[in-house]
Design an enzyme around this catalytic site. Structure first.
Site, PDB file in Angstrom:
ATOM      1  N   ALA A 173       1.075   2.983   7.365  1.00  0.00           N
ATOM      2  CA  ALA A 173       1.202   4.347   7.730  1.00  0.00           C
ATOM      3  C   ALA A 173      -0.027   5.291   7.911  1.00  0.00           C
ATOM      4  O   ALA A 173      -0.271   6.163   8.325  1.00  0.00           O
ATOM      5  CB  ALA A 173       2.003   4.998   6.525  1.00  0.00           C
TER       6      ALA A 173
ATOM      7  N   ASN B  92       0.850  -1.164  -0.083  1.00  0.00           N
ATOM      8  CA  ASN B  92       0.037  -0.116   0.138  1.00  0.00           C
ATOM      9  C   ASN B  92       0.933   1.249   0.017  1.00  0.00           C
ATOM     10  O   ASN B  92       0.807   2.010  -0.914  1.00  0.00           O
ATOM     11  CB  ASN B  92      -0.849  -0.006   1.358  1.00  0.00           C
ATOM     12  CG  ASN B  92      -2.286   1.016   1.047  1.00  0.00           C
ATOM     13  OD1 ASN B  92      -1.948   2.262   0.672  1.00  0.00           O
ATOM     14  ND2 ASN B  92      -3.301   0.462   1.235  1.00  0.00           N
ATOM     15  N   ASP B  93       1.455   1.497   1.070  1.00  0.00           N
ATOM     16  CA  ASP B  93       2.229   2.825   1.117  1.00  0.00           C
ATOM     17  C   ASP B  93       3.552   2.777   0.231  1.00  0.00           C
ATOM     18  O   ASP B  93       3.687   3.887  -0.402  1.00  0.00           O
ATOM     19  CB  ASP B  93       3.004   2.947   2.542  1.00  0.00           C
ATOM     20  CG  ASP B  93       1.850   2.737   3.673  1.00  0.00           C
ATOM     21  OD1 ASP B  93       0.914   3.377   3.433  1.00  0.00           O
ATOM     22  OD2 ASP B  93       2.305   2.179   4.863  1.00  0.00           O
ATOM     23  N   VAL B  94       4.072   1.662  -0.287  1.00  0.00           N
ATOM     24  CA  VAL B  94       5.036   1.728  -1.211  1.00  0.00           C
ATOM     25  C   VAL B  94       4.578   1.863  -2.596  1.00  0.00           C
ATOM     26  O   VAL B  94       5.411   1.993  -3.651  1.00  0.00           O
ATOM     27  CB  VAL B  94       5.969   0.559  -1.263  1.00  0.00           C
ATOM     28  CG1 VAL B  94       6.426   0.277   0.269  1.00  0.00           C
ATOM     29  CG2 VAL B  94       5.269  -0.792  -1.400  1.00  0.00           C
TER      30      VAL B  94
END
Length: 452
Positions: free
Chosen positions: A419, A378-380
């Site tokens: 995050a 997700n965050d990456v």
């Protein structure tokens, strides 16, 4: 002389172990060499101290075996970062307690001895309490978002200043109460140090705390006049510092911003999911998209590890390759909950190391990729890290999958990543969402591709 020679053998084993761990090909051998070095160290310590402390050493070894082996065997792959955090904290606490014991055992100590003692107690205490907080965050026993206490920054500064003052006082006037007070302040400082760190940055905090533990162990080696502890602690401290620096570079931010950026960050209010539309697809839709593509990039993340879907994704990729599709895995340096998490996970499924591509290998040609498949990450892949200055993860290098021709995003739900930041990629018109457990979805995709 024999003791020092055996300690030298153990030290060489530790160095070779680190060298082996730097390569996936030799990591397993590195682990074995490191374990052998530790065995040599423990046996040597036992033989050397058998006259005075032999029984206690045996009891400690027995307790370690009873607790450590079942813990290591029962921990899932996804929980290894939590285990690392706890083990790291225990190491810091052990160093601090040993220093406290030696302080009372040596009444007429030198200035250097007292300096090593106060540093061991302070750093070990910070490492222990900070590691406990990282464990709680990773285990989601507390919020993964940054925790900002009222006047938290001022409290942290006050705790740091108090610890420095207590170190100076204890060195000038050796006093057991002052040293215990220093340990308590160190515990508070460790908590205040880690609380403001957000979810995606917790692995970096663990790496830094690991370096702290190494420094504490090295200092305790001077307290105990043990060369092996000095060498081993220095190795851990140096490697932890280097890893922290590399991870910060992978995040595209300074270490100060990662650790203290929450105090200056602005709150990003995500739009309600009910006000925005997403495009979801069926297994058959995605199978057609993948089966007739020319090239595909798979970006795995923590969700892949949770679902234990590494074997399923490898089988799907193998089937696509039999159809003439070129497939690569995009491995982000901080994907998952610890460095190398995805590398280890995919190696477990016998994915060829040559298929694992880094950011610099994937992003330059991302616009020619037919399908980017995001599995549990997700965050990456969050474009906000690239485009939104107010985002808590702004500046972190990401896979620019939103620039591929099409995106398949496999998720359990619309919940944000670790995050806690909403992902604009979910609402991109090029993105097709495939909801469900990653292992189940990939297994169904494999069957659907075979029928094309």
């Amino acid at each position: 002389m024999t003791v020092q020679l055996m300690y030298l053998v153990a030290s060489v084993c530790f160095v070779l172990a680190l060298k082996g761990l730097s390569s996936p090909k030799y990591a397993r051998y590195g682990n074995f060499i490191g374990a052998f070095g530790m065995l040599v160290a423990v046996v040597t310590a036992y033989v050397h101290g058998v006259v005075h402390n032999g029984l206690w050493i045996l009891i400690a070894v027995a307790l370690g075996v009873v607790v450590g082996i079942p813990a290591a065997r029962s921990v899932k792959m996804t929980a290894i970062p939590q285990m690392v955090a706890l083990f790291n904290g225990v190491g810091g606490a052990a160093a601090a307690l040993v220093a406290l014991a030696e302080f009372f055992a040596v009444p007429d100590s030198t200035v250097l001895f007292r300096l090593a003692t106060v540093l061991t107690v302070l750093i070990g205490s910070v490492s222990f309490s900070g590691s406990v907080v990282t464990f709680l965050k990773l285990q989601e026993l507390m919020t993964t978002r940054p925790v900002l206490l009222p006047a938290g920054q001022q409290l942290a500064i006050a705790a740091a200043a108090s610890s420095i003052a207590l170190c100076a006082l204890t060195m000038a006037v050796p006093n057991g109460f002052l040293l215990w007070l220093l340990a308590v302040v160190g515990l508070a400082l460790g908590v205040l140090f880690v609380l403001p760190v957000g979810g995606a940055d917790v692995p970096i905090a663990i790496s830094l705390l690991n370096a702290f533990t190494g420094l504490a162990v090295a200092a305790s080696g001077y307290v105990l006049a043990n060369t092996l502890l000095i060498v081993a602690g220095t190795l851990v401290g140096a490697s932890g510092t280097i890893l922290t620096r590399l991870m910060a570079q992978a995040m595209g931010r300074s270490l100060a911003n990662i650790l203290f950026g929450a105090f200056k960050a602005t709150t990003v209010v995500a739009q309600g999911e009910e006000q925005r539309t997403v495009k979801s697809g069926t297994v058959e839709d995605v199978a057609i998209l993948l089966g007739y593509a020319n090239n595909v990039v798979v970006v795995p993340g923590y969700g892949l590890a949770v679902a234990q879907a590494q074997h399923a994704v490898r089988e799907l990729v193998a089937q696509l390759e039999r159809r003439g599709v070129s497939v690569a895995y995009g491995i982000h340096p901080v994907a998952g909950r610890m460095p190398g998490h995805m590398n280890v996970l995919l190696a477990e499924a016998d994915v060829p190391y040559e298929q694992l591509k880094e950011l610099d290998d994937v992003n330059p040609g991302i616009t020619s990729v037919d399908v980017a498949v995001v599995v549990g990450a997700n965050d990456v892949v969050n474009p906000g890290a690239r485009d939104e200055p107010s985002s808590p993860i702004y500046g972190m290098p990401i896979f620019d999958v939103d620039r591929a021709k099409s995106v398949v995003f496999m998720k359990r739900s619309m919940r944000p990543g670790f995050a806690g930041v909403d992902n604009e990629l979910l609402y991109n018109p090029k993105t097709t969402l495939l909801f469900g457990d990653a292992k189940d979805s990939l297994t169904k995709l494999l069957a659907a591709v075979k029928q094309l």
